[in-house]
Enzyme design. Structure first.
Site, short mmCIF file in Angstrom:
data_model
loop_
_atom_site.label_atom_id
_atom_site.label_comp_id
_atom_site.label_asym_id
_atom_site.label_seq_id
_atom_site.Cartn_x
_atom_site.Cartn_y
_atom_site.Cartn_z
N GLU A 38 0.87 -1.19 0.00
CA GLU A 38 0.00 0.00 0.00
C GLU A 38 0.90 1.25 0.00
OE1 GLU A 38 -2.06 0.08 3.74
OE2 GLU A 38 -3.37 1.75 3.21
N LYS A 109 -9.60 2.22 -1.61
CA LYS A 109 -9.79 1.59 -0.30
C LYS A 109 -11.14 1.97 0.32
CE LYS A 109 -7.06 0.84 3.94
NZ LYS A 109 -5.80 1.22 4.62
N CYS A 142 -5.05 -3.44 2.69
CA CYS A 142 -4.73 -3.48 4.11
C CYS A 142 -5.94 -3.72 5.02
CB CYS A 142 -3.97 -2.22 4.48
SG CYS A 142 -2.94 -2.45 5.95
C1 ACM Z 1 -3.84 0.01 7.26
O1 ACM Z 1 -4.96 -0.16 6.76
N1 ACM Z 1 -2.88 0.61 6.58
C2 ACM Z 1 -3.54 -0.46 8.61
#
Ligand code: ACM
Length: 262
Positions: A38, A109, A142
């Site tokens: 990420e 995300k 993530c």
């Molecule tokens: C995250 O979602 N970077 C912990």
């Protein structure tokens, strides 16, 4: 099919250096699908929105995406990587898939983690699955791991492999992804970063342990918590087509959706 991850520690705010470093490592890697962490080109710990905005890039002609499109075509590979995306006036924590054919797909995300909520807009695009020839791939980022609906949705849409760029801080994800794979009978490639970022009073240490898990929940490969590692292994993506846990149990058909809340 050869798939892999690259685990390393990006340098905060040094996009050109991070991109060049990864390109140099991936040249000649001979993989069909590679996943990077990420926000791999910018680092993670932005102090405020202005700082993030300066580092973020548009998909159409941003430095990271342009260079990786070129690399994917030259190396005849498919690459998934996390970037800070600028779109109109919004900033997204995004994952990009660039293909050997020169295509480019984006996932934004959905579940922002903690302080990310002050910086990014939450994802506004559907969860999608993309055909890269040998397999169908989906993307999540993530913290999306803690919402089992994400992996389930991708699996129901036909994903064989879940690509999972990460900057993990909590220790649970690597274990949880074993269950995500088992309960959906899919592969997952979690590409996590390492190192510590310290900016003003905040300090985050990232947990490494990038891994590749198969549809039976077996961890096929895993890096340690600190090493820089390019890991490529051979998998059979067809294993993800078999959704039977026993001859009498189909992971999707046995669901009792009339009893669930969603
Ligand atoms: C995250 O979602 N970077 C912990």
């Amino acid at each position: 099919m050869k798939v892999g991850f690259m685990q390393f520690s990006p340098l905060f705010g040094r996009k050109e250096e991070n991109v060049e470093r990864v390109i140099n490592s991936l040249r000649g890697a001979k993989a069909d699908l590679l996943v990077l962490p990420e926000l791999f080109s910018t680092g993670y710990l932005f102090l405020n929105e202005e700082e993030l905005r300066r580092s973020a890039e548009p998909i159409s002609d941003g430095l990271t995406v342009s260079k990786f499109l070129e690399l994917a075509k030259k190396e005849n590979t498919n690459l998934v990587f996390g970037i800070a995306e600028r779109a109109d006036n919004k900033l997204f924590n995004s994952s990009v898939l660039v293909t050997a054919k020169g295509e480019c797909f984006v996932y934004r995300k959905l579940h922002l983690f903690d302080r990310e909520k002050r910086l990014f807009s939450p994802g506004d695009k559907e969860l999608e699955v993309f055909d890269i020839g040998e397999a169908k791939v989906g993307m999540m980022i993530c913290f999306d791991w803690i919402f089992p609906e994400v992996a389930r949705s991708l699996a129901l849409k036909g994903a064989d492999i879940i690509c999972h760029p990460s900057n993990l801080i909590l220790p649970h994800c690597q274990d949880a992804m074993v269950t995500r794979c088992l309960e959906n009978r899919v592969f997952a490639i979690t590409s996590n970063r390492t190192g510590t970022e310290k900016r003003r009073k905040e300090e985050f240490t990232f947990t490494g342990r990038s891994q590749i898990v198969d549809p039976k929940g077996r961890v096929l490969a895993q890096a340690n918590a600190e090493e820089e590692k390019l890991c490529i292994i051979e998998i059979d993506p067809l294993l993800a087509k078999d959704k039977k846990v026993t001859p009498n149990n189909h992971i999707f058909e046995d669901r009792r959706t009339d009893f669930y809340l969603w």
